[in-house]
Design an enzyme around this catalytic site. Structure first.
Site, PDB file in Angstrom:
ATOM      1  N   SER A 566      31.906 -61.354  -8.068  1.00 41.74           N
ATOM      2  CA  SER A 566      33.167 -61.382  -7.329  1.00 41.74           C
ATOM      3  C   SER A 566      33.825 -62.735  -7.474  1.00 41.74           C
ATOM      4  CB  SER A 566      32.913 -61.094  -5.842  1.00 41.74           C
ATOM      5  OG  SER A 566      34.066 -61.342  -5.063  1.00 41.74           O
ATOM      6  N   TYR A 579      28.764 -62.230   2.486  1.00 39.89           N
ATOM      7  CA  TYR A 579      29.188 -61.607   1.237  1.00 39.89           C
ATOM      8  C   TYR A 579      29.340 -62.652   0.139  1.00 39.89           C
ATOM      9  CZ  TYR A 579      32.157 -58.985  -2.042  1.00 39.89           C
ATOM     10  OH  TYR A 579      32.672 -58.387  -3.158  1.00 39.89           O
TER      11      TYR A 579
END
Length: 689
Positions: A566, A579
């Protein structure tokens, strides 16, 4: 031929022929997949003169009787086809006759005529079937096949000695049919059967009569143990499958020495029984006989000569030794028979590998080819059983096998095949494949030729994606299969990888995509939140990479591992500490594994997406609502918001991430490892430094 035997319209002829073909081809007792051909004769107007001409509709080269459609038929003028008898140059030059068929085509002619076209056109009957039933080939390969044919059928079916398929065989059968007006068909030595009739119904009935009569004779008169006594019982199913999964990547790597292949595993009762008995080494060494069989299975299989309970390491070592010997033997076979005009040797690796107690591994350029090769060897086992039960199995001579395997006509057929897709022969495992980026990636990899294992915690979602990918395929599981897996579980990951190996022979491309996110501030993030996100993404990616790397190393064919990380792996944003930290862990796994696995030819790369809202399982599960709240926008406009903050002002879709995975896995970046590719439409703060 009396006109009364012929249907009056093209539609009647074609519909009758297709119906008969489908019925015969639907039953594997009648013929093998893509084996045999059917034909019908009829009338149609000549497009130039308008006068009726006699035509032959016959299954063209390739294709399968059970799924035959009208475009798969070759259409030829009978007068021109039969006139070829007057210019036939003899058996030494009969290959030239296939090119001559082009001058007999009616209009555009439909499919390319097969080598068996002469058999159908020269026999004076309106309908002809040529089939490869196991029972018929059992008689055809028996040492006393001619006498057995007389004993089983009397004068109703005639024996035709072995001759390579071609124009001369067509002349032989036509002459025998004319000389035996009461005969309904013939047994072709070493090959199969042919039947004929004046109506489609009569021809089909006669084909089935020959096949069922042969089956009944073998059942009534055959010895119950033609393969000899049992010397090794098959392993119990769970142990058998575990051993197959351990050996399959090793065997696949060996079978891919000359060209990459996909594998298929078979442990049907017929195979296990054959491999459990004393005579299987002798019979396997004799090889197959029917041309359709050995063109797909090669002249003989590789057979492991160890008991089922031999130590796994010893079995792997012995397979490597036997593979080296097989390649030497196959090269010697080629050199014994090759002439100055023979095509180059296509490869010396086995297509069939037999492991007593475990089963059969078969290989091909794609899953269907590998599966069909295995099915053909099962046909060959049935043939051997039938022949040995009433006589002795005697296949056609090795020299004849070579003439067909390295036939220029077979070489021409191979040249007509389409160019392989970029990921052909690659087996891909995609985690989180049931939705979003994972589903888009699975679809893209399959579209580029890969066999895909769609892995997801939601098995139903994975099955839906696999079904979509396989839709339209002859057998959907040849393209994609689904497995349920929780990537946080070491046992479930191992089971999923075993399932992938048993489905396709190994794993070549892994996409670590499974993920989730909870959008919370530091103070709101619980230990459970932290552990869950790290378990799924950091721990899950590690477990999947570790388990699949074992397979890739055993295969010795290299491989690719791609992490879907990501932008948040390198960009510090609010309210996503768990996250972002888990994604940073994944990103560094890419670097660590690239350094460690490069010596095995395994490349490890990553993709850093951002703002993939549409179709995303993560965003749909609450992450989107939370991020929209953080940024003060409506949730349905979140994708647009993300797009506007990028340099390119473009929204990122799952398909864009899938495209990056494909580029990383395809051959153009074959020398790239340890790379992270941003797919975020340009986020300057996330530029890698």
């Amino acid at each position: 031929m009396p006109d009364t035997t012929m249907p009056d319209t093209t539609t009647d002829v074609v519909n009758e022929l297709l119906g008969r073909s489908h019925r015969l081809g639907a039953d594997p007792r009648n013929t093998n997949f893509a084996g045999g051909n059917t034909s019908a004769k009829g009338r149609a107007p000549d497009p130039v003169t308008g006068e009726d001409v006699e035509l032959l509709w016959v299954k063209g080269s390739g294709g399968d009787l059970g799924t035959l459609k009208e475009p798969g038929l070759a259409v030829l003028r009978l007068d021109r086809l039969r006139a070829l008898k007057d210019v036939y140059p003899g058996v030494e030059r009969e290959d030239e006759m296939v090119a001559a068929f082009d001058y007999c085509l009616h209009g555009k002619g439909g499919a390319a005529p097969s080598i068996d076209t002469a058999m159908h056109g020269l026999v004076e009957a309106a309908h002809v079937d040529h089939l490869h039933p196991d029972a018929g080939i059992a008689l055809a390969t028996a040492a006393d096949g001619e006498e057995l044919t007389r004993r089983v059928f009397g004068e109703r079916v005639v024996w035709v000695p072995w001759r390579r398929p071609g124009f001369q065989l067509g002349l032989d059968i036509a002459a025998i049919a004319a000389a035996n007006p009461t005969a309904i068909g013939c047994v072709l030595g070493g090959h199969g059967i042919t039947a004929w009739g004046e109506t489609s119904e009569e021809c089909e009935s006669r084909s089935l009569e020959i096949i069922r009569t042969a089956e009944a004779y073998l059942a009534e008169h055959g010895r119950p143990d033609p393969f000899g006594p049992v010397v090794h019982d098959p392993l119990p199913e769970a142990e058998r499958h575990a051993r197959a999964a351990a050996l399959f990547p090793i065997v696949r790597g060996l079978a891919a020495t000359d060209a990459r292949v996909v594998g298929h595993y078979t442990d049907t009762p017929e195979v296990l029984d054959f491999l459990s008995r004393a005579e299987h080494p002798r019979l396997a060494a004799l090889g197959t006989s029917c041309p359709d069989h050995f063109l797909r299975t090669k002249v003989a299989p590789l057979v492991l000569d160890l008991p089922p309970d031999a130590p796994l390491e010893r079995a792997a070592e012995r397979l490597r030794e036997l593979h080296a010997a097989y390649r030497a033997d196959y090269t010697a076979y080629y050199e014994r028979h090759a002439g100055p005009d023979s095509p180059p040797m296509r490869g010396a690796d086995p297509a069939i590998v037999l492991v007593p107690g475990v089963g059969m591994f078969s290989f091909g350029k794609d899953k269907q080819t590998a599966r069909v090769a295995g099915e053909f060897y099962v046909n060959a086992v049935n043939v051997m059983r039938g022949a040995e039960s009433v006589s002795t199995y005697v296949p056609i001579p090795e020299s004849e096998k070579f003439r067909i395997e390295y036939w220029e006509l077979e070489e021409a057929k191979l040249r007509r095949l389409p160019k392989p897709k970029p990921l052909a022969t690659r087996v891909a495992l995609v985690t989180g494949g049931g939705s979003g980026i994972g589903a888009a990636t699975a679809r893209r990899l399959a579209a580029e030729g890969a066999c895909v294992v769609v892995a997801d915690r939601d098995l139903g979602a994975a099955e839906k994606v696999a079904a979509e990918i396989g839709a339209g395929a002859y057998r959907p599981s040849d393209t994609a299969v689904a497995v349920g897996v929780d990537v946080t579980s070491e046992e479930q990951v191992a089971a999923a990888v075993r399932a992938a190996v048993l489905a396709f022979g190994g794993v070549d491309l892994v996409v670590n995509n499974a993920g989730l996110s909870l959008s919370r501030s530091l103070l709101e993030t619980s230990l459970a939140d932290w552990d869950l996100q790290h378990d799924v993404m950091a721990r899950g990616s590690f477990l999947v990479a570790r388990e699949t790397a074992k397979v890739m190393i055993d295969q010795a064919m290299g491989g690719d591992i791609v992490y879907i990380s990501s932008k948040n792996a390198v960009f510090a944003g609010p309210n996503n500490v768990a996250y972002g930290a888990a994604k940073a862990d994944q990103a560094h796994q890419v670097r660590l594994l690239a350094a460690e696995l490069g010596g095995h030819g395994i490349r490890v790369n990553g993709v850093n997406p951002d703002g993939v809202v549409r179709g995303s399982g993560i965003f749909a599960s609450g992450w989107g609502a939370n991020r929209a709240k953080v940024y003060g926008v409506e949730e349905e406009r979140l994708g647009e918001f993300y797009a506007q903050r990028t340099l390119l002002k473009r929204e990122v879709l799952p398909e864009h991430v899938a495209a990056a995975v494909f580029v990383l896995a395809a051959s153009d970046l074959s020398h790239t490892t340890g790379l992270h590719v941003p797919v975020d439409a340009g986020v300057a703060a996330a530029f890698l430094r």
